[in-house]
Scaffold this motif. Sequence first.
Motif, PDB file in Angstrom:
ATOM      1  N   LEU A  85       0.721  -1.334  -0.373  1.00 44.14           N
ATOM      2  CA  LEU A  85      -0.115  -0.277  -0.146  1.00 44.14           C
ATOM      3  C   LEU A  85       0.870   1.324   0.039  1.00 44.14           C
ATOM      4  CD1 LEU A  85      -3.304  -1.027   2.646  1.00 44.14           C
ATOM      5  CD2 LEU A  85      -3.030  -0.139   0.872  1.00 44.14           C
ATOM      6  N   PHE A  86       2.180   0.964   0.554  1.00 45.44           N
ATOM      7  CA  PHE A  86       2.832   2.283   0.699  1.00 45.44           C
ATOM      8  C   PHE A  86       3.749   3.242   0.625  1.00 45.44           C
ATOM      9  CE2 PHE A  86      -0.371   1.990   4.480  1.00 45.44           C
ATOM     10  CZ  PHE A  86      -1.247   3.160   3.928  1.00 45.44           C
ATOM     11  N   LYS A  87       4.680   1.505  -0.108  1.00 41.27           N
ATOM     12  CA  LYS A  87       5.930   1.348  -0.384  1.00 41.27           C
ATOM     13  C   LYS A  87       6.382   2.502  -1.693  1.00 41.27           C
ATOM     14  CE  LYS A  87       5.371  -1.405  -4.840  1.00 41.27           C
ATOM     15  NZ  LYS A  87       5.660  -2.738  -5.227  1.00 41.27           N
ATOM     16  N   ASP A  88       4.902   3.245  -2.192  1.00 43.33           N
ATOM     17  CA  ASP A  88       5.468   4.640  -2.955  1.00 43.33           C
ATOM     18  C   ASP A  88       4.831   6.155  -2.374  1.00 43.33           C
ATOM     19  OD1 ASP A  88       7.239   2.509  -5.080  1.00 43.33           O
ATOM     20  OD2 ASP A  88       5.831   1.953  -5.705  1.00 43.33           O
ATOM     21  N   TYR A 134      11.666  -9.156   8.979  1.00 42.75           N
ATOM     22  CA  TYR A 134      10.529  -8.783   7.594  1.00 42.75           C
ATOM     23  C   TYR A 134      11.004  -6.809   7.366  1.00 42.75           C
ATOM     24  CZ  TYR A 134       7.843  -7.397   3.986  1.00 42.75           C
ATOM     25  OH  TYR A 134       5.982  -7.275   2.377  1.00 42.75           O
ATOM     26  N   LEU A 135      11.080  -5.970   7.937  1.00 45.78           N
ATOM     27  CA  LEU A 135      11.098  -4.619   7.621  1.00 45.78           C
ATOM     28  C   LEU A 135      12.325  -3.594   7.424  1.00 45.78           C
ATOM     29  CD1 LEU A 135       8.015  -2.542  10.140  1.00 45.78           C
ATOM     30  CD2 LEU A 135       8.663  -2.757   6.971  1.00 45.78           C
ATOM     31  N   MET A 136      13.420  -4.363   7.528  1.00 48.48           N
ATOM     32  CA  MET A 136      14.889  -4.110   8.193  1.00 48.48           C
ATOM     33  C   MET A 136      15.590  -5.419   7.294  1.00 48.48           C
ATOM     34  SD  MET A 136      15.285  -2.316  10.020  1.00 48.48           S
ATOM     35  CE  MET A 136      17.065  -1.589   9.835  1.00 48.48           C
ATOM     36  N   LYS A 137      15.169  -6.593   6.156  1.00 43.90           N
ATOM     37  CA  LYS A 137      15.261  -6.713   5.218  1.00 43.90           C
ATOM     38  C   LYS A 137      14.868  -5.573   4.304  1.00 43.90           C
ATOM     39  CE  LYS A 137      15.243 -11.415   2.128  1.00 43.90           C
ATOM     40  NZ  LYS A 137      14.644 -10.226   0.985  1.00 43.90           N
ATOM     41  N   GLU A 142      15.283  -2.970  -0.944  1.00 40.56           N
ATOM     42  CA  GLU A 142      14.528  -2.038  -1.375  1.00 40.56           C
ATOM     43  C   GLU A 142      14.751  -0.531  -0.927  1.00 40.56           C
ATOM     44  OE1 GLU A 142      13.022  -3.959  -3.723  1.00 40.56           O
ATOM     45  OE2 GLU A 142      13.785  -5.804  -3.142  1.00 40.56           O
ATOM     46  N   GLY A 143      15.182  -0.590  -0.267  1.00 38.40           N
ATOM     47  CA  GLY A 143      15.911   1.074   0.380  1.00 38.40           C
ATOM     48  C   GLY A 143      14.245   1.401   1.067  1.00 38.40           C
ATOM     49  N   PHE A 144      13.865   0.676   1.289  1.00 35.11           N
ATOM     50  CA  PHE A 144      12.053   0.908   1.891  1.00 35.11           C
ATOM     51  C   PHE A 144      11.979   2.005   3.561  1.00 35.11           C
ATOM     52  CE2 PHE A 144       7.796  -0.436   4.380  1.00 35.11           C
ATOM     53  CZ  PHE A 144       7.315   0.992   3.855  1.00 35.11           C
ATOM     54  N   PRO A 145      12.104   3.107   3.243  1.00 37.28           N
ATOM     55  CA  PRO A 145      12.327   3.869   4.748  1.00 37.28           C
ATOM     56  C   PRO A 145      11.716   3.948   6.132  1.00 37.28           C
ATOM     57  CG  PRO A 145      11.114   5.343   3.732  1.00 37.28           C
ATOM     58  CD  PRO A 145      10.806   3.644   2.777  1.00 37.28           C
ATOM     59  N   ALA A 214      16.855   8.922  11.631  1.00 33.88           N
ATOM     60  CA  ALA A 214      15.649   7.694  12.453  1.00 33.88           C
ATOM     61  C   ALA A 214      15.681   6.419  10.979  1.00 33.88           C
ATOM     62  CB  ALA A 214      14.893   8.196  12.986  1.00 33.88           C
ATOM     63  N   ILE A 215      16.144   7.039  10.119  1.00 31.02           N
ATOM     64  CA  ILE A 215      15.595   5.564   8.600  1.00 31.02           C
ATOM     65  C   ILE A 215      17.004   4.566   8.702  1.00 31.02           C
ATOM     66  CG2 ILE A 215      15.384   5.342   6.667  1.00 31.02           C
ATOM     67  CD1 ILE A 215      13.253   7.266   7.354  1.00 31.02           C
ATOM     68  N   GLY A 216      15.961   3.343   8.745  1.00 34.14           N
ATOM     69  CA  GLY A 216      16.841   2.150   8.980  1.00 34.14           C
ATOM     70  C   GLY A 216      17.341   2.269  10.613  1.00 34.14           C
TER      71      GLY A 216
END
Length: 338
Positions: A85-88, A134-137, A142-145, A214-216
């Motif tokens: 839903l929110f990746k972009d 899962y999120l850290m992967k 993928e650079g998901f913030p 705080a990202i990552g």
Amino acid sequence: MKALFIGGTGTISSAITRQLVEQGCELYLLNRGTRSGNLPAGVNLIQADINDEAQVAKLIEDHTFDVVADFIAFVPAQLERDYRLFKDKTKQFIFISSASAYQKPLSDYRINEGTPLSNPYWEYSRNKIACEDYLMKLYREEGFPVTIVRPSHTYDERSIPLGVHGRKGTWQVAKRMLEGKPVIIHGDGTSLWTMTHNSDFAKGFIGLMGNLHAIGESVQITSDESLTWNQIYEAIARALGVKLHAVHAASSFLDACSTEDYRGGLIGDKANTVVFDNSKLKRLVPGFTATTRFDQGIKQTIDYVLAHPELQTEDPEFDAWCDKVIGALEAAVAAVKQ
């Protein structure tokens, strides 16, 4: 700042919602609207069930956000949905994990974000660990913030924070105190615990929102005040204006003779001494300080609960269980003394 909260009306998120609105944030809450009557003026409600992915995608089609935070995700499948839903659509995605995910038993009572994550006693905590993985992967590949936030025992005005209570909440313990009946404290009551008022948690959380540094990162947000469980129950009794009559029982004993999840909630969490090192949070959010001392915060909570009968949910089954446990302990003492 334009932000979207999935949830936004719970113990933790309600205080953040109030403070953000006061600061002029353009805030959207995505939930089913069952608590919409309590929302502060200025909040934009997107009424939907987050599990209806197609409907939510349509409702947010024309939106992008600086921050999206999910307060009600507990298993990786829910975050897989959030990613779709929110990746972009967001510059930062904040996941609410849990300090209960930290290693049990602890190798060091002083906890920071580098403390290993491992909790064989509580499925809730293991699911939170899986969510973090899962999120850290996604962040690495993928650079998901992503920013991961780990609260500990956070409380508000609507519920009295306790260690041992029934499935209908904590009021029955307060009722026992008011009636002069003994209440159960797990262990000998001397292990250390940390209680954080939701208004203090909100200050730390808001400081992480839109924060490039705080990202990552994984960040815990708690008070720096450490209390024994005996002190916690004493403070509650004082706020109620009564004398505390405490009966101590081993957490393993309580787990063995209860249908509640005391294995997870006690052995996997509250039975352990925890003292949090919030240095990382204070580096990311300069000036952060938790200012609500527990004896002050719990007085506000008790006053509010006593003034709102709808929050005083009785639990006769738990009450009877307490009497049985206390009776069994007293009988055991008498038998040994014979």
